[in-house]
Design an enzyme around this catalytic site. Structure first.
Site, PDB file in Angstrom:
ATOM      1  N   SER A  28       0.845  -1.195   0.000  1.00  0.00           N
ATOM      2  CA  SER A  28       0.000   0.000   0.000  1.00  0.00           C
ATOM      3  C   SER A  28       0.883   1.248   0.000  1.00  0.00           C
ATOM      4  O   SER A  28       1.826   1.345   0.772  1.00  0.00           O
ATOM      5  CB  SER A  28      -0.866   0.032   1.261  1.00  0.00           C
ATOM      6  OG  SER A  28      -1.507  -1.203   1.431  1.00  0.00           O
ATOM      7  N   HIS A  59      -5.407  -3.274  -3.664  1.00  0.00           N
ATOM      8  CA  HIS A  59      -4.251  -3.919  -4.291  1.00  0.00           C
ATOM      9  C   HIS A  59      -4.544  -4.208  -5.749  1.00  0.00           C
ATOM     10  O   HIS A  59      -5.499  -4.902  -6.075  1.00  0.00           O
ATOM     11  CB  HIS A  59      -3.877  -5.199  -3.536  1.00  0.00           C
ATOM     12  CG  HIS A  59      -3.130  -4.919  -2.264  1.00  0.00           C
ATOM     13  ND1 HIS A  59      -1.812  -5.233  -2.092  1.00  0.00           N
ATOM     14  CD2 HIS A  59      -3.514  -4.313  -1.116  1.00  0.00           C
ATOM     15  CE1 HIS A  59      -1.408  -4.844  -0.886  1.00  0.00           C
ATOM     16  NE2 HIS A  59      -2.429  -4.292  -0.278  1.00  0.00           N
ATOM     17  N   HIS A  81      -2.049 -11.984   0.870  1.00  0.00           N
ATOM     18  CA  HIS A  81      -1.564 -12.092   2.250  1.00  0.00           C
ATOM     19  C   HIS A  81      -2.055 -13.406   2.856  1.00  0.00           C
ATOM     20  O   HIS A  81      -3.114 -13.911   2.479  1.00  0.00           O
ATOM     21  CB  HIS A  81      -2.136 -10.954   3.116  1.00  0.00           C
ATOM     22  CG  HIS A  81      -1.888  -9.591   2.555  1.00  0.00           C
ATOM     23  ND1 HIS A  81      -2.620  -9.077   1.514  1.00  0.00           N
ATOM     24  CD2 HIS A  81      -0.990  -8.635   2.897  1.00  0.00           C
ATOM     25  CE1 HIS A  81      -2.177  -7.864   1.236  1.00  0.00           C
ATOM     26  NE2 HIS A  81      -1.198  -7.565   2.051  1.00  0.00           N
ATOM     27  N   TYR A  83      -3.586 -13.805   5.553  1.00  0.00           N
ATOM     28  CA  TYR A  83      -4.917 -13.686   6.155  1.00  0.00           C
ATOM     29  C   TYR A  83      -6.053 -13.787   5.129  1.00  0.00           C
ATOM     30  O   TYR A  83      -7.208 -13.912   5.498  1.00  0.00           O
ATOM     31  CB  TYR A  83      -5.051 -12.380   6.956  1.00  0.00           C
ATOM     32  CG  TYR A  83      -4.890 -11.103   6.151  1.00  0.00           C
ATOM     33  CD1 TYR A  83      -5.869 -10.680   5.265  1.00  0.00           C
ATOM     34  CD2 TYR A  83      -3.748 -10.332   6.272  1.00  0.00           C
ATOM     35  CE1 TYR A  83      -5.710  -9.518   4.518  1.00  0.00           C
ATOM     36  CE2 TYR A  83      -3.586  -9.170   5.546  1.00  0.00           C
ATOM     37  CZ  TYR A  83      -4.572  -8.772   4.663  1.00  0.00           C
ATOM     38  OH  TYR A  83      -4.413  -7.637   3.928  1.00  0.00           O
ATOM     39  N   GLU A  84      -5.701 -13.750   3.841  1.00  0.00           N
ATOM     40  CA  GLU A  84      -6.763 -13.815   2.840  1.00  0.00           C
ATOM     41  C   GLU A  84      -7.244 -15.241   2.592  1.00  0.00           C
ATOM     42  O   GLU A  84      -8.408 -15.448   2.260  1.00  0.00           O
ATOM     43  CB  GLU A  84      -6.289 -13.201   1.520  1.00  0.00           C
ATOM     44  CG  GLU A  84      -6.045 -11.708   1.655  1.00  0.00           C
ATOM     45  CD  GLU A  84      -5.585 -11.092   0.353  1.00  0.00           C
ATOM     46  OE1 GLU A  84      -6.386 -11.065  -0.600  1.00  0.00           O
ATOM     47  OE2 GLU A  84      -4.428 -10.652   0.281  1.00  0.00           O
ATOM     48  N   ALA A 111       2.912  -1.576   4.121  1.00  0.00           N
ATOM     49  CA  ALA A 111       2.409  -0.580   5.067  1.00  0.00           C
ATOM     50  C   ALA A 111       2.531  -1.208   6.453  1.00  0.00           C
ATOM     51  O   ALA A 111       2.295  -2.407   6.614  1.00  0.00           O
ATOM     52  CB  ALA A 111       0.954  -0.266   4.761  1.00  0.00           C
ATOM     53  N   MET A 206       1.174  -7.154   8.532  1.00  0.00           N
ATOM     54  CA  MET A 206       0.495  -8.412   8.202  1.00  0.00           C
ATOM     55  C   MET A 206       1.067  -9.085   6.951  1.00  0.00           C
ATOM     56  O   MET A 206       0.408  -9.943   6.366  1.00  0.00           O
ATOM     57  CB  MET A 206      -0.995  -8.136   7.985  1.00  0.00           C
ATOM     58  CG  MET A 206      -1.673  -7.405   9.140  1.00  0.00           C
ATOM     59  SD  MET A 206      -3.406  -7.053   8.760  1.00  0.00           S
ATOM     60  CE  MET A 206      -3.831  -5.905  10.087  1.00  0.00           C
ATOM     61  N   SER A 207       2.255  -8.671   6.514  1.00  0.00           N
ATOM     62  CA  SER A 207       2.774  -9.242   5.257  1.00  0.00           C
ATOM     63  C   SER A 207       4.276  -9.456   5.350  1.00  0.00           C
ATOM     64  O   SER A 207       4.844  -9.534   6.438  1.00  0.00           O
ATOM     65  CB  SER A 207       2.465  -8.289   4.091  1.00  0.00           C
ATOM     66  OG  SER A 207       3.197  -7.084   4.226  1.00  0.00           O
ATOM     67  N   ASN A 230       0.547   4.375  10.562  1.00  0.00           N
ATOM     68  CA  ASN A 230      -0.151   4.716  11.822  1.00  0.00           C
ATOM     69  C   ASN A 230       0.727   4.375  13.010  1.00  0.00           C
ATOM     70  O   ASN A 230       1.631   3.546  12.909  1.00  0.00           O
ATOM     71  CB  ASN A 230      -1.464   3.912  11.941  1.00  0.00           C
ATOM     72  CG  ASN A 230      -1.242   2.413  11.806  1.00  0.00           C
ATOM     73  OD1 ASN A 230      -1.094   1.889  10.706  1.00  0.00           O
ATOM     74  ND2 ASN A 230      -1.201   1.729  12.940  1.00  0.00           N
ATOM     75  N   HIS A 242      -8.535   0.108   7.162  1.00  0.00           N
ATOM     76  CA  HIS A 242      -7.812   0.063   5.894  1.00  0.00           C
ATOM     77  C   HIS A 242      -7.819   1.444   5.229  1.00  0.00           C
ATOM     78  O   HIS A 242      -6.830   1.867   4.626  1.00  0.00           O
ATOM     79  CB  HIS A 242      -8.437  -0.992   4.979  1.00  0.00           C
ATOM     80  CG  HIS A 242      -7.645  -1.212   3.722  1.00  0.00           C
ATOM     81  ND1 HIS A 242      -6.321  -1.603   3.736  1.00  0.00           N
ATOM     82  CD2 HIS A 242      -7.982  -1.074   2.420  1.00  0.00           C
ATOM     83  CE1 HIS A 242      -5.878  -1.697   2.489  1.00  0.00           C
ATOM     84  NE2 HIS A 242      -6.864  -1.376   1.681  1.00  0.00           N
TER      85      HIS A 242
END
Ligand code: HPA
Length: 273
Positions: A28, A59, A81, A83-84, A111, A206-207, A230, A242
């Site tokens: 991102s 994405h 990712h 989590y997908e 990100a 997360m990646s 953040n 997101h």
């Protein structure tokens, strides 16, 4: 597995030719790098045999081949990712395809949340190392040698030096730190962020970690940079989302883009030893 890789490589080379290229995975906020690519061939992941498609709205989901300056590049605009789909090895095919396309260096971006007060949103941060806090590993069940992969120099020290130098020469501000992978897709709790800080983490996301492990097994030299979007959970009175990530990524993208332009020019002029 090998046949799907060769199918994908043949398909891509038929469209874009055979060249040694620098590979980049754009997270991102880095999507604008695609606009710098000349003589561009863009191939949607859905057209490439075996390429997984990200369900994350922002994405892009395409492989972009061409040149940035004089450097031949292969950009993954978007990535799947863990989590997908619950598969820690979801990026295995793209990483192996990039290798068989002739790429030997892989630059990853993402990100991330910052657990440090002195690294605010919109900063860029070099990833110097990681902590895999997911309990997962993309190599579980992969019995092809080497089964036991050394991660002692996973974030290649020479590439890290070149990233620092590119930040200096381009005037981009660059922090650095240890990236902690927590699976997502929920953001962390404030207690988890305290734990991350106590463990020695600086960035949370997360990646990236599964891709780094896959890439090191494959033989790539790897560099990685986070775009901080953040302060991590509990550090500010704000709701993480997101949309928030995308807004802050846009704010930080100019800084990180000039860093990458300088880095790519330097790698082209002075190849890694
Ligand atoms: N946590 C996990 N992943 C993230 C964050 C975060 O705070 N920000 C962007 N990606």
């Amino acid at each position: 597995m090998r046949t799907i890789i060769s199918k994908a490589v043949d398909f891509i080379e038929h469209r874009a030719g055979q060249k040694e290229r620098l590979a980049l995975v754009l997270g991102s906020g880095l999507g604008d790098l695609v606009d710098l690519v000349e003589d561009k061939v863009s191939i949607p992941y859905s057209d490439i045999p075996g390429f997984p498609i990200s369900t994350v709205a922002s994405h892009a989901g395409e492989l972009v081949l061409g040149r940035i300056g004089k450097m031949d590049v292969a950009l993954m605009a978007g990535r799947i990712h863990y989590y997908e789909d619950g598969n820690p090895a979801a990026m295995m095919v793209p990483i192996e395809v990039l290798w068989h396309l002739g790429c030997r260096t892989l630059l990853l971006t993402n990100a991330a949340g910052s657990v440090n007060e002195d690294v605010p949103p919109a900063s860029a941060s070099l990833i110097t190392d990681h902590i895999n806090f997911s309990g997962l590993n993309p190599l579980i069940g992969d019995h092809r040698p080497p089964q036991f992969v050394d991660l002692g120099n996973a974030y290649d020290r020479q590439i890290a030096e070149r990233i620092r130098a590119a930040a200096k020469s381009s005037g981009a501000e660059l922090h650095e730190g240890v990236y902690v992978w927590i699976s997502g897709p929920s953001f962390e709790t404030p207690a988890e962020i305290n734990m991350v800080r106590n463990l020695g983490g600086d960035l949370v996301g997360m990646s990236t970690v599964p891709e780094v492990i896959l890439a090191i097994k494959q033989g790539f030299r790897v560099g990685a940079v986070s775009l901080v979007t953040n302060y991590a959970a509990g550090m500010r009175d704000e709701v993480l989302s997101h949309e928030h990530t995308m807004r802050e990524a846009a704010r930080g993208s100019t800084n990180i883009l000039k860093l990458f332009q300088a880095l790519i020019a330097d790698l082209q002029e002075n190849p890694l030893k």
